[in-house]
Design a protein around this motif. Sequence first.
Motif, PDB file in Angstrom:
ATOM      1  N   VAL A  29       0.973  -1.070  -0.212  1.00  0.00           N
ATOM      2  CA  VAL A  29      -0.065  -0.334  -0.013  1.00  0.00           C
ATOM      3  C   VAL A  29       0.807   1.498   0.393  1.00  0.00           C
ATOM      4  CG1 VAL A  29      -1.722   1.061   1.295  1.00  0.00           C
ATOM      5  CG2 VAL A  29      -1.930  -1.696   1.061  1.00  0.00           C
ATOM      6  N   GLY A  30       1.001   2.036  -1.719  1.00  0.00           N
ATOM      7  CA  GLY A  30       1.701   3.318  -0.913  1.00  0.00           C
ATOM      8  C   GLY A  30       3.265   2.453  -1.594  1.00  0.00           C
ATOM      9  N   GLY A  31       3.256   1.270  -1.245  1.00  0.00           N
ATOM     10  CA  GLY A  31       4.839   1.108  -2.331  1.00  0.00           C
ATOM     11  C   GLY A  31       5.207  -0.301  -0.398  1.00  0.00           C
ATOM     12  N   HIS A  32       4.560  -0.251   0.416  1.00  0.00           N
ATOM     13  CA  HIS A  32       5.097  -0.447   1.552  1.00  0.00           C
ATOM     14  C   HIS A  32       4.378  -1.421   2.340  1.00  0.00           C
ATOM     15  CE1 HIS A  32       6.263   3.913   2.164  1.00  0.00           C
ATOM     16  NE2 HIS A  32       5.651   4.302   2.642  1.00  0.00           N
ATOM     17  N   SER A  33       5.438  -3.161   2.437  1.00  0.00           N
ATOM     18  CA  SER A  33       4.187  -4.642   2.876  1.00  0.00           C
ATOM     19  C   SER A  33       3.371  -3.554   4.034  1.00  0.00           C
ATOM     20  CB  SER A  33       5.283  -4.709   2.927  1.00  0.00           C
ATOM     21  OG  SER A  33       5.062  -5.892   3.810  1.00  0.00           O
ATOM     22  N   VAL A  34       2.106  -4.218   3.608  1.00  0.00           N
ATOM     23  CA  VAL A  34       1.281  -4.444   5.070  1.00  0.00           C
ATOM     24  C   VAL A  34       2.259  -5.159   6.509  1.00  0.00           C
ATOM     25  CG1 VAL A  34      -0.977  -3.787   3.826  1.00  0.00           C
ATOM     26  CG2 VAL A  34      -0.405  -5.882   4.376  1.00  0.00           C
ATOM     27  N   ILE A  35       2.536  -6.237   5.968  1.00  0.00           N
ATOM     28  CA  ILE A  35       3.236  -6.912   6.833  1.00  0.00           C
ATOM     29  C   ILE A  35       4.473  -6.495   7.495  1.00  0.00           C
ATOM     30  CG2 ILE A  35       4.366  -9.234   7.039  1.00  0.00           C
ATOM     31  CD1 ILE A  35       3.106 -10.787   4.933  1.00  0.00           C
ATOM     32  N   ASP A  36       5.503  -6.213   6.407  1.00  0.00           N
ATOM     33  CA  ASP A  36       6.614  -5.870   7.001  1.00  0.00           C
ATOM     34  C   ASP A  36       6.830  -3.852   7.491  1.00  0.00           C
ATOM     35  OD1 ASP A  36       8.089  -8.078   6.393  1.00  0.00           O
ATOM     36  OD2 ASP A  36       8.970  -6.900   4.418  1.00  0.00           O
ATOM     37  N   TYR A  37       6.007  -3.375   6.869  1.00  0.00           N
ATOM     38  CA  TYR A  37       5.880  -1.591   7.247  1.00  0.00           C
ATOM     39  C   TYR A  37       4.542  -0.919   7.934  1.00  0.00           C
ATOM     40  CZ  TYR A  37      10.693  -1.955   4.952  1.00  0.00           C
ATOM     41  OH  TYR A  37      11.801  -2.561   5.497  1.00  0.00           O
ATOM     42  N   PRO A  38       4.216  -1.847   8.808  1.00  0.00           N
ATOM     43  CA  PRO A  38       2.139  -1.468   8.890  1.00  0.00           C
ATOM     44  C   PRO A  38       2.071  -0.149   9.249  1.00  0.00           C
ATOM     45  CG  PRO A  38       2.660  -2.783  10.974  1.00  0.00           C
ATOM     46  CD  PRO A  38       3.971  -2.610   9.550  1.00  0.00           C
ATOM     47  N   GLU A  39       3.364   0.514  10.147  1.00  0.00           N
ATOM     48  CA  GLU A  39       2.779   1.929  10.303  1.00  0.00           C
ATOM     49  C   GLU A  39       2.949   2.660   9.537  1.00  0.00           C
ATOM     50  OE1 GLU A  39       2.327   3.047  13.321  1.00  0.00           O
ATOM     51  OE2 GLU A  39       2.288   1.627  14.608  1.00  0.00           O
TER      52      GLU A  39
END
Length: 307
Positions: free
Chosen positions: A60-70
């Motif tokens: 989401v927006g280039g960020h993994s929901v697993i690794d970078y939820p914040e």
Amino acid sequence: MIEIRGLSKWYDEFLAVSDLSFTVQKGDIFGFIGPNGAGKTTTMRVLATLLEPSAGDALVGGHSVIDYPEKVRRVLGYMPDYYGVYEGLTVWEYLDFFAAAYGIPRRRRQRILEDVMDLTDLKGLRNRMASDLSKGMTQRLCLGKTLIHDPQILILDEPASGLDPRARIELRILLKELRDMGKTILISSHILTELADMCNAVAIIERGKLVASGDVADIVRRATPFTTMVLRVRGEAERAKEVLGRFPFVHRVEAKEQSLTFQYQGEQDIPAVVKHLALADVPIVGLEEQKADLEDVFMKITKGEVA
């Protein structure tokens, strides 16, 4: 802006989402369609980092929901299908509470709240108790709360549910305005005619599995390879049917009083059809293509099954 990669989610023995993959491009209003129990809300909760996937991943927006939820939460605004408002707070206080929760400094909050209330048409209700609002105004308040931190991406789960026709129209206009402001929107709804009017792309799921995804026009074209024409005549429907039957590329001719429908596939010489009808003294009133819509496609490619 959203990329779902082989996403699966199960609860004990129940598989809610199975190997789901699709992409939402920047600037899309993307419709997420499926019957109740298809896995839409589960998928949206994974994207909102409220659930962890059992397998696969989503960016989401280039960020993994697993690794970078914040990091996902900083770029995402999520409006669930069910929500509540706090008792004892005015509209202004409700929005101010969430602005503080997002860490927006007090000196910036007033301007931001004014902008959000202006966008969602809540300015005249700033001192109204949030719990006293109508369904439509409560939807606007919760959407305003979702916009407080100026997210790039919005995930809206059934935002038109329970709204009267006027409120649905106003919501549709507001979502198009948000798209014009550069927001990317993933929206689920059971009102397919409204999604067709708003969305440039969709994903259709059933029993947790992807059935189709992509540009709306492309999906309609793939699902309905035949072109349907409506021929209106002044009497002589049976004669028109007989003439149409002479063309090998014409299929499924149906006559009803003073109109007929027929289908053909590919590029065909429709002017020649009109010419032969005229030579047969069939009084033609009109001829037009009957466009397939999102509801037609949904009914054609789904089976009405739930997990």
